[in-house]
Design a protein around this motif. Structure first.
Motif, PDB file in Angstrom:
ATOM      1  N   ALA A   1      -9.448   3.909  10.004  1.00 58.80           N
ATOM      2  CA  ALA A   1      -9.690   2.986   8.885  1.00 58.80           C
ATOM      3  C   ALA A   1     -10.406   1.725   9.363  1.00 58.80           C
ATOM      4  N   SER A   2     -10.055   1.246  10.571  1.00 54.66           N
ATOM      5  CA  SER A   2     -10.691   0.038  11.110  1.00 54.66           C
ATOM      6  C   SER A   2     -12.176   0.288  11.360  1.00 54.66           C
TER       7      SER A   2
ATOM      8  N   GLU B   1      -6.837   6.351  -1.373  1.00 54.75           N
ATOM      9  CA  GLU B   1      -6.516   4.980  -0.945  1.00 54.75           C
ATOM     10  C   GLU B   1      -6.128   4.911   0.533  1.00 54.75           C
TER      11      GLU B   1
ATOM     12  N   GLY C   1     -13.739   0.405   7.845  1.00 58.72           N
ATOM     13  CA  GLY C   1     -13.699  -0.881   7.132  1.00 58.72           C
ATOM     14  C   GLY C   1     -14.475  -1.930   7.897  1.00 58.72           C
TER      15      GLY C   1
ATOM     16  N   GLY D   1       0.785  -1.244   0.000  1.00 64.52           N
ATOM     17  CA  GLY D   1       0.000   0.000   0.000  1.00 64.52           C
ATOM     18  C   GLY D   1       0.811   1.285   0.000  1.00 64.52           C
TER      19      GLY D   1
ATOM     20  N   THR E   1      -7.648   4.484   3.442  1.00 67.76           N
ATOM     21  CA  THR E   1      -8.165   3.405   4.292  1.00 67.76           C
ATOM     22  C   THR E   1      -7.469   2.085   3.983  1.00 67.76           C
ATOM     23  N   ASP E   2      -7.462   1.707   2.715  1.00 64.87           N
ATOM     24  CA  ASP E   2      -6.842   0.432   2.323  1.00 64.87           C
ATOM     25  C   ASP E   2      -5.347   0.445   2.616  1.00 64.87           C
ATOM     26  N   ARG E   3      -4.726   1.607   2.377  1.00 68.01           N
ATOM     27  CA  ARG E   3      -3.271   1.691   2.534  1.00 68.01           C
ATOM     28  C   ARG E   3      -2.852   1.292   3.950  1.00 68.01           C
TER      29      ARG E   3
ATOM     30  N   LYS F   1      -1.203  -4.857   8.110  1.00 60.85           N
ATOM     31  CA  LYS F   1      -1.429  -6.318   8.016  1.00 60.85           C
ATOM     32  C   LYS F   1      -0.157  -7.006   7.526  1.00 60.85           C
TER      33      LYS F   1
ATOM     34  N   LEU G   1      -4.512  -0.135   6.401  1.00 63.14           N
ATOM     35  CA  LEU G   1      -4.918  -1.486   6.829  1.00 63.14           C
ATOM     36  C   LEU G   1      -4.014  -2.547   6.209  1.00 63.14           C
ATOM     37  N   ASN G   2      -3.744  -2.406   4.900  1.00 68.15           N
ATOM     38  CA  ASN G   2      -2.938  -3.419   4.200  1.00 68.15           C
ATOM     39  C   ASN G   2      -1.472  -3.389   4.624  1.00 68.15           C
TER      40      ASN G   2
END
Lengths: 248, 228
Positions: A244-245, A195, A248, A127, A197-199, A205, A201-202
């Motif tokens: 973001a959590s 991007e 999402g 991300g 939120t995805d950034r 992770k 979180l990914n």
């Protein structure tokens, strides 16, 4: 300067490895630490011995390739420098210097002082980028107004060279400072919002999957970072992640 | 949202929340203990209220126990995970060059606090549970058959602090609590993402909190030991 070097030698990833003593003499205080190792390696090659494997590239503190844990600190005892910028004048004649690879389960040793830092690349792939249409309709980045303070803070975060000193210095081998710098440099800019939120979180992770430890806020990473990335970045990433959590 | 507690940041956040809760509880506990130095009657009355109020006994007390257990268990889980993140240690590591002793040894200060808490529970909490919920005496009186005997809490407190070994143990326990809080207070704020222009002031307040509250507990323990 005459010095005794205690250098970690390890044939390959499966070898147990050990510290080996190397005396070096007539070292100039104006040499960089890597130049001192070059002198030692030339000597070893002349004697028909295996030279010491260590990472290096630009030798001007911007590529992040050189690593080394020197006398118990990432990049040695100086502040705000990489190993290639560390000078021998930081040591005294007669000193014994311990030189070890960066230690972390996510940074396995490849050979001697070289470690595999591709876990950082995989975090970036998860991300650490923005998607920009480059088909001919690209909007000039300067056309989007950015608050000066945010622009400066984003730039500060973007100076992270991904050397891994934060991981090496952290007692938990946490990569939070690196990941937070990469999250921050986009989170502060309008181009990074799509991007966002995805950034976060990914990337977090991926960081966890790579086996880095949990941050306990000791602040060692901030002190040892050659680019002065601040703990504020980690706080920002924590906020971004929690936001973001919830989304999402 | 579902995976938040499985992430490193989520666990950090949960640790910080439980820390905030425990730090607030500590102030409340200190305030009540302070009453024992100022006025024994008020201390008895407040203690009786705390020990018999249903909201405190059946809602707040279980939440507190869960908070304490969560903080300890999660602390140990994180420590084990973090040990696994560096399987081979450095031969030479200069931790003092970049971090405080307190920040690097939270697990050990935490462990000593846990030992102290077990003793504290054996001294005060378990006897209370025994009297109220096993023997069924919720009167709070020294002699449950004599209404004139007065409330028992101050007398019990005084009695507990007679032995020197217990007072010494409590003092050591509070020193470790102070060491834990010296890093823990500001660390909790950092974990929830609070690092801004107020951080410097907050760190100063945190240091004052980490020293003054445990010191206050120590002074109270010494007061009761010498004021028999």
């Amino acid at each position: 300067m005459n010095l005794t070097l205690k250098i970690w030698r390890q044939k390959n990833a499966n070898d147990k490895g050990k510290l080996v003593d190397y005396p070096v003499s007539d070292i100039s205080p104006d040499m960089s630490f890597l130049e001192m190792l070059d002198v030692l390696n030339e000597d070893l090659i002349n004697k028909g011995e295996e030279p010491i494997a260590f990472d290096h590239d630009c030798r001007e503190g911007i590529c992040g390739m050189c690593s080394l844990y020197i006398n118990g600190e990432a990049h040695g005892p100086d502040r705000g420098v990489t190993t290639c910028q560390l000078h021998m004048r930081m040591f005294k004649d007669g000193d014994t210097i311990f030189i070890e690879p960066f230690r972390a389960a996510a940074f396995p040793v490849i050979k001697d002082l070289i470690v595999d830092r591709t876990s950082f690349d995989r975090i970036q792939h998860a991300g650490g980028f923005i998607s920009v249409n480059t088909s001919g309709n690209t909007i000039d980045a300067n056309a989007i107004p950015v608050n000066k303070h945010d622009a400066d803070t984003a730039f500060d975060a973007a100076t992270c060279i991904g050397c891994g000193a934060c991981v090496a210095s952290c007692k938990n081998s946490s990569a939070m400072l690196f990941v937070s710098a990469k999250v921050s440099q986009f989170a502060l800019l309008p181009q990074g919002q799509v991007e966002a939120t995805d950034r976060v979180l990914n990337m977090v992770k991926q960081m966890d999957e790579e086996g880095f430890g949990n941050c306990t806020n000791t602040g060692a990473c901030e002190v040892e970072c050659p680019k002065g990335i601040s703990l504020e970045s980690i706080a920002r990433m924590n906020r971004e992640y929690l936001k973001a959590s919830l989304k999402g | 949202m579902s995976g938040i507690l499985n992430s490193s940041i989520g666990r950090k956040f949960a640790m910080a929340l439980s820390a905030f809760f425990l730090m607030i509880f500590l102030v409340q506990h200190f305030a009540i203990n302070l009453l024992s130095v100022c006025n024994s009657e008020t201390f008895n009355e407040v203690s009786h209220f705390m020990g018999t109020n249903w909201l405190i006994q059946y809602v707040m007390q279980p939440i507190l126990l869960i908070g304490v257990l969560f903080h300890f268990i999660m602390g140990f889980v994180l420590e084990i995970k973090n040990k696994g993140a560096r399987k081979i240690s450095y031969v030479k590591n200069n931790g003092n060059a970049n971090s405080t002793w307190m920040s690097r040894n939270m697990i050990y200060s935490g462990l000593f606090i846990l030992i102290f808490l077990v003793i504290h529970f054996l001294d005060f909490w378990f006897p209370e549970i025994n009297i109220k919920y096993i023997q069924g005496d919720t009167s709070g009186l020294i002699d449950p058959n004599n209404a004139e005997s007065g409330l028992r809490y101050y007398e019990e407190l005084q009695h507990k602090f007679v032995p020197v070994w217990r007072v010494a143990l409590y003092c050591i326990g509070f020193v470790f609590l102070s060491l834990h809080l010296l890093h823990g207070f500001s660390s909790a704020f950092q974990s929830v993402g609070a690092n801004n222009k107020y951080t410097k002031g907050l760190r100063g307040f945190g240091k004052a909190y980490a020293i003054l509250i445990p010191l206050g507990f120590i002074i109270i323990a010494l007061f009761h030991h010498f004021n028999q």
